[in-house]
Write an enzyme that holds these catalytic residues in place. Structure first.
Site, PDB file in Angstrom:
ATOM      1  N   ARG A  47       0.605  -1.492   0.177  1.00  0.00           N
ATOM      2  CA  ARG A  47      -0.067   0.491  -0.271  1.00  0.00           C
ATOM      3  C   ARG A  47       1.070   1.142  -0.014  1.00  0.00           C
ATOM      4  O   ARG A  47       2.160   0.865   0.434  1.00  0.00           O
ATOM      5  CB  ARG A  47      -0.837  -0.245   1.366  1.00  0.00           C
ATOM      6  CG  ARG A  47      -1.820  -0.946   1.324  1.00  0.00           C
ATOM      7  CD  ARG A  47      -3.216  -0.711   0.174  1.00  0.00           C
ATOM      8  NE  ARG A  47      -3.845  -1.673  -0.035  1.00  0.00           N
ATOM      9  CZ  ARG A  47      -4.666  -2.175  -0.699  1.00  0.00           C
ATOM     10  NH1 ARG A  47      -3.466  -2.601  -1.821  1.00  0.00           N
ATOM     11  NH2 ARG A  47      -6.036  -3.318  -0.478  1.00  0.00           N
ATOM     12  N   GLU A  76      -5.254   6.520  -4.824  1.00  0.00           N
ATOM     13  CA  GLU A  76      -5.652   6.241  -6.015  1.00  0.00           C
ATOM     14  C   GLU A  76      -7.373   6.820  -6.422  1.00  0.00           C
ATOM     15  O   GLU A  76      -8.398   6.437  -5.446  1.00  0.00           O
ATOM     16  CB  GLU A  76      -5.792   4.383  -5.706  1.00  0.00           C
ATOM     17  CG  GLU A  76      -4.873   3.785  -5.029  1.00  0.00           C
ATOM     18  CD  GLU A  76      -4.483   2.671  -5.504  1.00  0.00           C
ATOM     19  OE1 GLU A  76      -5.498   1.858  -6.192  1.00  0.00           O
ATOM     20  OE2 GLU A  76      -3.638   1.975  -5.050  1.00  0.00           O
ATOM     21  N   HIS A  95      -1.858   0.185 -10.145  1.00  0.00           N
ATOM     22  CA  HIS A  95      -2.444  -0.645  -9.559  1.00  0.00           C
ATOM     23  C   HIS A  95      -2.711  -2.219  -9.898  1.00  0.00           C
ATOM     24  O   HIS A  95      -4.289  -2.770 -10.069  1.00  0.00           O
ATOM     25  CB  HIS A  95      -4.002  -0.359  -8.293  1.00  0.00           C
ATOM     26  CG  HIS A  95      -3.796  -1.196  -7.339  1.00  0.00           C
ATOM     27  ND1 HIS A  95      -3.942  -0.979  -6.034  1.00  0.00           N
ATOM     28  CD2 HIS A  95      -3.471  -2.784  -6.991  1.00  0.00           C
ATOM     29  CE1 HIS A  95      -4.203  -1.983  -5.045  1.00  0.00           C
ATOM     30  NE2 HIS A  95      -4.004  -2.723  -5.427  1.00  0.00           N
TER      31      HIS A  95
END
Length: 129
Positions: A47, A76, A95
């Site tokens: 993360r 994000e 991602h």
């Protein structure tokens, strides 16, 4: 963090894979980057907040990090105009580290099964794929 700091000084490549918890937030920061030898490659698949972003930029600029690969971000979706993502030593992905043919095949199988289960009033296999 003692184990992280000990490993930081001996590693040429560091790949981060852990959940974001109070204990892992800022796991890699100024102290850990100062302990690293020059030229380390860093990959973050955990993360964003596991790494202190300002300390990361400093480590890139100082040469401690030869490069960083990011598959996760602090916000994000990531802002492509943020200076970090324009840094010549940064390779960032949106991602998508788990995107493989096998994963998408399994997602499709679960989705189809869950459609049938929902229509039949049965419990879903998984709520998230």
């Amino acid at each position: 963090q003692a184990g992280t700091r000990a490993a930081a000084g001996h590693s040429h490549v560091i790949s981060v894979h852990c959940p974001l918890t109070p204990a892992t937030r800022g796991l890699l920061g100024r102290t850990e980057f100062r302990l690293m030898q020059r030229g380390v490659l860093l990959i973050n698949c955990a993360r964003g907040d596991v790494i202190d972003k300002q300390a990361l930029v400093g480590a890139l600029d100082s040469g401690v990090l030869a490069g960083v690969g990011l598959d996760v971000h602090w916000v994000e979706p990531a802002d492509p105009h943020e200076p970090l993502y324009r840094h010549p030593k940064v390779l960032a992905l949106p991602h998508m580290g788990t995107i493989t043919h096998e994963v998408y095949t399994r997602f499709a199988q679960i989705l189809c099964e869950n459609i049938v289960r929902r229509r039949e009033g049965r419990e879903l296999l998984k709520r998230l794929c």
